[in-house]
Design a protein around this motif. Structure first.
Motif, mmCIF file in Angstrom:
data_model
loop_
_atom_site.group_PDB
_atom_site.id
_atom_site.type_symbol
_atom_site.label_atom_id
_atom_site.label_comp_id
_atom_site.label_asym_id
_atom_site.label_seq_id
_atom_site.Cartn_x
_atom_site.Cartn_y
_atom_site.Cartn_z
ATOM 1 N N LYS A 22 0.837 -1.201 0.000
ATOM 2 C CA LYS A 22 0.000 0.000 0.000
ATOM 3 C C LYS A 22 0.875 1.256 0.000
ATOM 4 O O LYS A 22 0.593 2.212 -0.725
ATOM 5 C CB LYS A 22 -0.919 -0.009 1.222
ATOM 6 C CG LYS A 22 -1.877 1.144 1.252
ATOM 7 C CD LYS A 22 -2.817 1.067 2.441
ATOM 8 C CE LYS A 22 -3.742 2.268 2.414
ATOM 9 N NZ LYS A 22 -4.643 2.322 3.525
ATOM 10 N N ALA A 23 1.957 1.249 0.771
ATOM 11 C CA ALA A 23 2.861 2.401 0.837
ATOM 12 C C ALA A 23 3.541 2.617 -0.528
ATOM 13 O O ALA A 23 3.715 3.768 -0.959
ATOM 14 C CB ALA A 23 3.905 2.201 1.930
ATOM 15 N N VAL A 25 2.290 1.782 -3.518
ATOM 16 C CA VAL A 25 1.280 2.302 -4.444
ATOM 17 C C VAL A 25 1.013 3.779 -4.151
ATOM 18 O O VAL A 25 0.980 4.602 -5.071
ATOM 19 C CB VAL A 25 -0.012 1.461 -4.372
ATOM 20 C CG1 VAL A 25 -1.125 2.105 -5.187
ATOM 21 C CG2 VAL A 25 0.252 0.037 -4.854
ATOM 22 N N GLU A 26 0.848 4.116 -2.884
ATOM 23 C CA GLU A 26 0.580 5.508 -2.531
ATOM 24 C C GLU A 26 1.769 6.413 -2.838
ATOM 25 O O GLU A 26 1.607 7.535 -3.323
ATOM 26 C CB GLU A 26 0.215 5.615 -1.044
ATOM 27 C CG GLU A 26 -1.161 5.084 -0.726
ATOM 28 C CD GLU A 26 -1.465 5.076 0.769
ATOM 29 O OE1 GLU A 26 -0.603 5.468 1.587
ATOM 30 O OE2 GLU A 26 -2.586 4.658 1.112
ATOM 31 N N GLY A 27 2.971 5.926 -2.575
ATOM 32 C CA GLY A 27 4.165 6.754 -2.767
ATOM 33 C C GLY A 27 4.580 6.903 -4.222
ATOM 34 O O GLY A 27 5.124 7.939 -4.609
ATOM 35 N N SER A 29 2.466 6.210 -7.015
ATOM 36 C CA SER A 29 1.373 6.498 -7.948
ATOM 37 C C SER A 29 1.532 7.852 -8.643
ATOM 38 O O SER A 29 1.271 7.954 -9.844
ATOM 39 C CB SER A 29 0.019 6.421 -7.251
ATOM 40 O OG SER A 29 -0.361 5.081 -7.112
ATOM 41 N N TRP A 33 1.302 8.274 -12.647
ATOM 42 C CA TRP A 33 0.312 9.176 -13.263
ATOM 43 C C TRP A 33 0.990 10.267 -14.095
ATOM 44 O O TRP A 33 0.489 10.658 -15.149
ATOM 45 C CB TRP A 33 -0.591 9.811 -12.206
ATOM 46 C CG TRP A 33 -1.732 8.929 -11.825
ATOM 47 C CD1 TRP A 33 -1.983 8.402 -10.602
ATOM 48 C CD2 TRP A 33 -2.780 8.469 -12.686
ATOM 49 N NE1 TRP A 33 -3.113 7.628 -10.641
ATOM 50 C CE2 TRP A 33 -3.632 7.655 -11.905
ATOM 51 C CE3 TRP A 33 -3.089 8.644 -14.026
ATOM 52 C CZ2 TRP A 33 -4.756 7.037 -12.430
ATOM 53 C CZ3 TRP A 33 -4.209 8.022 -14.552
ATOM 54 C CH2 TRP A 33 -5.034 7.229 -13.761
ATOM 55 N N TYR A 50 -2.640 2.767 -16.138
ATOM 56 C CA TYR A 50 -2.266 2.830 -14.715
ATOM 57 C C TYR A 50 -2.443 1.466 -14.051
ATOM 58 O O TYR A 50 -1.545 0.962 -13.377
ATOM 59 C CB TYR A 50 -3.116 3.898 -14.012
ATOM 60 C CG TYR A 50 -2.914 3.969 -12.527
ATOM 61 C CD1 TYR A 50 -1.844 4.666 -11.987
ATOM 62 C CD2 TYR A 50 -3.792 3.337 -11.648
ATOM 63 C CE1 TYR A 50 -1.647 4.727 -10.615
ATOM 64 C CE2 TYR A 50 -3.612 3.389 -10.280
ATOM 65 C CZ TYR A 50 -2.530 4.084 -9.768
ATOM 66 O OH TYR A 50 -2.334 4.139 -8.414
ATOM 67 N N TRP A 54 0.584 -1.294 -12.614
ATOM 68 C CA TRP A 54 0.639 -1.868 -11.266
ATOM 69 C C TRP A 54 0.468 -3.384 -11.293
ATOM 70 O O TRP A 54 1.089 -4.100 -10.505
ATOM 71 C CB TRP A 54 -0.381 -1.203 -10.343
ATOM 72 C CG TRP A 54 0.092 0.156 -9.928
ATOM 73 C CD1 TRP A 54 -0.357 1.355 -10.365
ATOM 74 C CD2 TRP A 54 1.176 0.436 -9.040
ATOM 75 N NE1 TRP A 54 0.367 2.372 -9.791
ATOM 76 C CE2 TRP A 54 1.313 1.837 -8.968
ATOM 77 C CE3 TRP A 54 2.044 -0.344 -8.284
ATOM 78 C CZ2 TRP A 54 2.273 2.460 -8.183
ATOM 79 C CZ3 TRP A 54 2.997 0.281 -7.500
ATOM 80 C CH2 TRP A 54 3.108 1.665 -7.458
#
Length: 191
Positions: A22-23, A25-27, A29, A33, A50, A54
């Motif tokens: 999760k970190a 993907v959040e960091g 992304s 993009w 996108y 992933w």
């Protein structure tokens, strides 16, 4: 995100740590993009790319040799996927223009491709026979015809000097050689 942090998060994600995934993907992304948006895809295509990026990252997560460079891997994959989408869009362009819709396709049909392939094979065989028969001509004819086939063609004066043939004899000799070659091809049934 710092490269060392990314490397550690990738290792943790490989080990099954959902929080590390999760970190990541959040960091990362925003990076993905930014690459996708730079290619100016439609919203639907951008979201598709996108998700594909992933998905590919998840598939290759355990095989990434330099986990600290996961951001570079993601950017490169995003760029590659964007280019694939753009390439496919060039092939398919929706239209309601009746003139375009009624136009005969410029693409070759499978049948036409087969016919073209067969014609090319026949022509290739004919050329092969031609050279076989050419090699059976006498030395003088082969020399003369080879020189006259040069590009740019030499002058008759140059041919005369090279082969020791009178300028006035070059044309008639050429005709006799070509007639002989044609007769050999006709006898073979290759004309």
């Amino acid at each position: 995100m710092d490269r060392a942090d990314v490397g550690a998060l990738v290792q943790s994600a490989v080990d099954g740590d959902a929080a590390a995934w999760k970190a990541l993907v959040e960091g990362l992304s925003p990076l993905v993009w930014s690459v996708v948006r730079a290619h100016r895809l439609s919203d639907a295509d951008a979201h598709e790319v996108y998700q594909t990026v992933w998905f590919r990252f998840a598939q290759h997560l355990g095989r990434i040799r330099e986990p600290q460079k996961a951001g570079s891997w993601l950017a490169s994959t995003a760029r590659h996927e964007c280019l694939k989408v753009l390439k496919s869009l060039r092939r398919l362009t929706p239209t309601d223009d009746p003139q375009l819709l009624d136009r005969i396709s410029e693409d070759r049909t499978p049948e036409q491709s087969v016919l073209d392939s067969e014609e090319a094979a026949v022509e290739s065989e004919r050329i092969r026979h031609l050279w076989q028969e050419f090699e059976e001509l006498g030395d003088r004819c082969r020399q003369l015809l080879r020189i006259l086939m040069a590009s740019p063609p030499p002058s008759y004066q140059e041919v005369s000097s090279a082969l020791g043939i009178a300028v006035g004899s070059i044309g008639p000799l050429r005709q006799r050689c070509l007639r002989r070659l044609r007769a050999r091809m006709e006898a073979r049934g290759a004309v």
